[in-house]
Design a protein around this motif. Structure first.
Motif, short mmCIF file in Angstrom:
data_model
loop_
_atom_site.label_atom_id
_atom_site.label_comp_id
_atom_site.label_asym_id
_atom_site.label_seq_id
_atom_site.Cartn_x
_atom_site.Cartn_y
_atom_site.Cartn_z
N GLY A 33 103.34 -55.35 -16.60
CA GLY A 33 102.42 -54.63 -15.75
C GLY A 33 101.93 -55.56 -14.64
N LEU A 34 101.72 -55.01 -13.47
CA LEU A 34 101.24 -55.76 -12.32
C LEU A 34 99.99 -55.08 -11.78
N GLY A 35 99.03 -55.87 -11.40
CA GLY A 35 97.76 -55.28 -10.97
C GLY A 35 97.22 -55.91 -9.70
N TRP A 36 96.27 -55.21 -9.11
CA TRP A 36 95.49 -55.70 -7.98
C TRP A 36 94.02 -55.67 -8.37
N PHE A 37 93.32 -56.73 -8.07
CA PHE A 37 91.89 -56.84 -8.25
C PHE A 37 91.28 -57.26 -6.92
N ARG A 38 89.97 -57.15 -6.81
CA ARG A 38 89.29 -57.63 -5.62
C ARG A 38 87.95 -58.22 -6.00
N GLN A 39 87.48 -59.11 -5.14
CA GLN A 39 86.20 -59.75 -5.37
C GLN A 39 85.46 -59.89 -4.05
N ALA A 40 84.31 -59.25 -3.97
CA ALA A 40 83.45 -59.35 -2.81
C ALA A 40 82.46 -60.48 -3.03
N PRO A 41 81.89 -61.03 -1.96
CA PRO A 41 80.93 -62.14 -2.10
C PRO A 41 79.77 -61.76 -3.01
N GLY A 42 79.49 -62.63 -3.97
CA GLY A 42 78.36 -62.41 -4.86
C GLY A 42 78.61 -61.40 -5.97
N LYS A 43 79.84 -60.88 -6.05
CA LYS A 43 80.17 -59.87 -7.06
C LYS A 43 81.27 -60.38 -7.98
N GLU A 44 81.40 -59.73 -9.12
CA GLU A 44 82.47 -60.07 -10.04
C GLU A 44 83.79 -59.48 -9.56
N ARG A 45 84.87 -60.10 -10.03
CA ARG A 45 86.19 -59.57 -9.71
C ARG A 45 86.35 -58.21 -10.40
N GLU A 46 86.84 -57.23 -9.64
CA GLU A 46 86.94 -55.88 -10.19
C GLU A 46 88.35 -55.33 -10.07
N PHE A 47 88.69 -54.48 -11.00
CA PHE A 47 90.00 -53.84 -11.03
C PHE A 47 90.15 -52.86 -9.87
N VAL A 48 91.33 -52.85 -9.27
CA VAL A 48 91.64 -51.91 -8.19
C VAL A 48 92.76 -50.95 -8.61
N ASN A 52 102.60 -50.10 -14.35
CA ASN A 52 103.31 -50.65 -15.51
C ASN A 52 104.81 -50.75 -15.20
N TRP A 53 105.57 -51.24 -16.18
CA TRP A 53 106.96 -51.55 -15.89
C TRP A 53 107.81 -50.30 -15.70
N THR A 54 107.32 -49.14 -16.18
CA THR A 54 108.05 -47.89 -15.96
C THR A 54 107.61 -47.17 -14.70
N GLY A 55 106.62 -47.73 -13.98
CA GLY A 55 106.16 -47.12 -12.74
C GLY A 55 104.89 -46.30 -12.87
N GLY A 56 104.34 -46.20 -14.07
CA GLY A 56 103.08 -45.49 -14.24
C GLY A 56 101.94 -46.24 -13.57
N THR A 57 101.04 -45.51 -12.94
CA THR A 57 99.98 -46.13 -12.16
C THR A 57 98.60 -45.72 -12.64
N THR A 68 97.54 -46.87 -2.83
CA THR A 68 98.75 -46.60 -3.61
C THR A 68 99.39 -47.93 -3.99
N ILE A 69 99.63 -48.12 -5.27
CA ILE A 69 100.31 -49.30 -5.76
C ILE A 69 101.77 -48.95 -6.02
N SER A 70 102.66 -49.87 -5.68
CA SER A 70 104.09 -49.67 -5.93
C SER A 70 104.73 -51.02 -6.21
N ARG A 71 105.96 -50.99 -6.69
CA ARG A 71 106.64 -52.23 -7.00
C ARG A 71 108.12 -52.12 -6.66
N ASP A 72 108.73 -53.25 -6.36
CA ASP A 72 110.16 -53.35 -6.14
C ASP A 72 110.65 -54.46 -7.06
N ASN A 73 111.22 -54.07 -8.19
CA ASN A 73 111.63 -55.07 -9.18
C ASN A 73 112.77 -55.94 -8.65
N ALA A 74 113.61 -55.41 -7.80
CA ALA A 74 114.70 -56.21 -7.24
C ALA A 74 114.16 -57.37 -6.41
#
Length: 124
Positions: A33-48, A52-57, A68-74
Motif C-alpha cells: 500500500g502507498l499513501g500520502w500524508f500532510r503536515q501543516a505548521p504546528g499540526k500533526e501529520r495527517e492522513f490524506v 492498496n496494491w490492487t488499486g483500491g483507494t 485522486t491517488i493513483s499508482r504506476d507499478n511499472a
C-alpha cells in the motif's frame, strides 16, 4: 537503499490544481500500500489518501471528491492529483510505503518508508 522522492509541489491559487509524484527506488512496492500524508505548521501529520496494491483507494473526508491517488507499478511511482485546492490544503506533503504490523492505513505507524516531503502552498 530505499528512497521515496516527492516532486510537484509549489504555490497555487485557491481553486487551482497540482499533481504530486513520488518515485520509489531501492525496492519495488508493487505489492505494498502507498499513501500520502500532510503536515501543516504546528499540526500533526495527517492522513490524506492511500492506494492498496490492487488499486483500491481511500481518502480523508477533507479531500474526498477533490484529490485522486493513483499508482504506476511499472514506474514504481504513486501520484496525488489535487483539484479545487483550498488554503487549508497548505502543508508539506509526504508519500509513504506501508509495511507490516497491522496498523490502520490512516495511521503513520502503518508506514515503514517516507519521502522527504514537498511543500504545497495555496494562496487565497
Amino acid at each position: 537503499q530505499v528512497q521515496l522522492v516527492e516532486s510537484g509541489g509549489g504555490l497555487v491559487q485557491a481553486g487551482g490544481s497540482l499533481r504530486l509524484s513520488c518515485a520509489a527506488s531501492g525496492r519495488t512496492f508493487s505489492r505494498s500500500g502507498l499513501g500520502w500524508f500532510r503536515q501543516a505548521p504546528g499540526k500533526e501529520r495527517e492522513f490524506v489518501a492511500r492506494i492498496n496494491w490492487t488499486g483500491g483507494t481511500a481518502y480523508a473526508d477533507s479531500v474526498k471528491g477533490r484529490f485522486t491517488i493513483s499508482r504506476d507499478n511499472a514506474k514504481n511511482t504513486v501520484y496525488l492529483q489535487m483539484n479545487s485546492l483550498k488554503s487549508e490544503d497548505t502543508a508539506v506533503y509526504y508519500c509513504a510505503a506501508q509495511g507490516g504490523g497491522g496498523y490502520p492505513y490512516s495511521s503513520v505507524q502503518a508506514y515503514d518508508y517516507w519521502g522527504q516531503g514537498t511543500q504545497v502552498t495555496v494562496s487565497s
